[in-house]
Design an enzyme around this catalytic site. Structure first.
Site, PDB file in Angstrom:
ATOM      1  N   HIS A   1       0.817  -1.192   0.000  1.00  0.00           N
ATOM      2  CA  HIS A   1       0.000   0.000   0.000  1.00  0.00           C
ATOM      3  C   HIS A   1       0.860   1.255   0.000  1.00  0.00           C
ATOM      4  O   HIS A   1       0.416   2.304  -0.410  1.00  0.00           O
ATOM      5  CB  HIS A   1      -0.960  -0.005   1.186  1.00  0.00           C
ATOM      6  CG  HIS A   1      -0.293   0.055   2.537  1.00  0.00           C
ATOM      7  ND1 HIS A   1       0.153  -1.057   3.195  1.00  0.00           N
ATOM      8  CD2 HIS A   1       0.009   1.107   3.333  1.00  0.00           C
ATOM      9  CE1 HIS A   1       0.695  -0.693   4.352  1.00  0.00           C
ATOM     10  NE2 HIS A   1       0.619   0.611   4.461  1.00  0.00           N
ATOM     11  N   ASP A  30      -0.246  -7.177  -0.562  1.00  0.00           N
ATOM     12  CA  ASP A  30       0.375  -5.958  -0.025  1.00  0.00           C
ATOM     13  C   ASP A  30       1.892  -6.118   0.056  1.00  0.00           C
ATOM     14  O   ASP A  30       2.519  -5.860   1.081  1.00  0.00           O
ATOM     15  CB  ASP A  30      -0.213  -5.579   1.338  1.00  0.00           C
ATOM     16  CG  ASP A  30       0.074  -4.140   1.727  1.00  0.00           C
ATOM     17  OD1 ASP A  30       0.645  -3.392   0.894  1.00  0.00           O
ATOM     18  OD2 ASP A  30      -0.240  -3.759   2.862  1.00  0.00           O
ATOM     19  N   SER A 108       4.870  -1.417   8.505  1.00  0.00           N
ATOM     20  CA  SER A 108       4.484  -2.177   7.312  1.00  0.00           C
ATOM     21  C   SER A 108       5.638  -2.245   6.325  1.00  0.00           C
ATOM     22  O   SER A 108       6.272  -1.238   6.022  1.00  0.00           O
ATOM     23  CB  SER A 108       3.294  -1.518   6.616  1.00  0.00           C
ATOM     24  OG  SER A 108       2.157  -1.599   7.411  1.00  0.00           O
TER      25      SER A 108
END
Length: 164
Positions: A1, A30, A108
């Site tokens: 993302h 992702d 992330s």
């Protein structure tokens, strides 16, 4: 993302900023891989075995746009979790580790590392209802996205639209 919809990406290594290209983009899992010509950092090695429940681990990253951060973690479970892709368009099953650790926005894409320094997976989410729980894609899951081939890729790929 993080790279979704990006026209240009950069890698910051110490005091150096290097232009990079996205060579793998998988919005279902992702996962993205960047090619940064001129980056001299050695790649991290991947573990040859899955982590066991209860095993120690380490979450590494730059949470909340802050400085480099290293946090102790413990593998809670290795399971298949279902959730939406980055565009909230389709339901996706992912092979993941649930970890007990402080995982924050910005972790992330960072590695989940075993005590031997080898990568066990890739952090991708924090639990919304438990502040000491995060999730990492297993190596099998990120391999399914194509990271082995991407390790030697240099041709850019599209990054889709910006994720909501």
């Amino acid at each position: 993302h993080v790279v979704a919809g990006a026209d240009a990406v950069q890698v910051v290594a110490g005091d150096t900023t290097i232009s990079a290209r996205v060579v793998l983009f998988d919005p279902r899992r992702d996962v993205a891989v960047l090619y940064a010509p001129g980056l001299t950092a050695a790649p991290l090695a991947f573990s040859s075995v899955d982590a066991d429940t209860g095993a120690d681990a380490i979450v590494v990253g730059y949470p909340e746009d802050g400085p480099f951060d290293v946090r102790a973690a413990r593998i809670r479970d290795h399971e298949t979790l279902y959730g939406r892709d980055i565009y909230d368009a389709v339901n996706v099953g992912r092979d993941v580790y649930a970890v007990r650790a402080l995982v924050r926005s910005g972790n992330s894409g960072g590695p989940l590392i075993g005590p031997d320094g080898r990568v066990l997976g890739m952090v991708f989410a924090a639990a919304l209802d438990e502040p000491d729980t995060g999730f990492a894609l297993s190596l099998a899951e990120i391999r399914a996205a194509g990271i082995d081939a991407a390790a030697t890729a240099s041709a850019p790929v599209g990054t889709g639209q910006c994720a909501p």
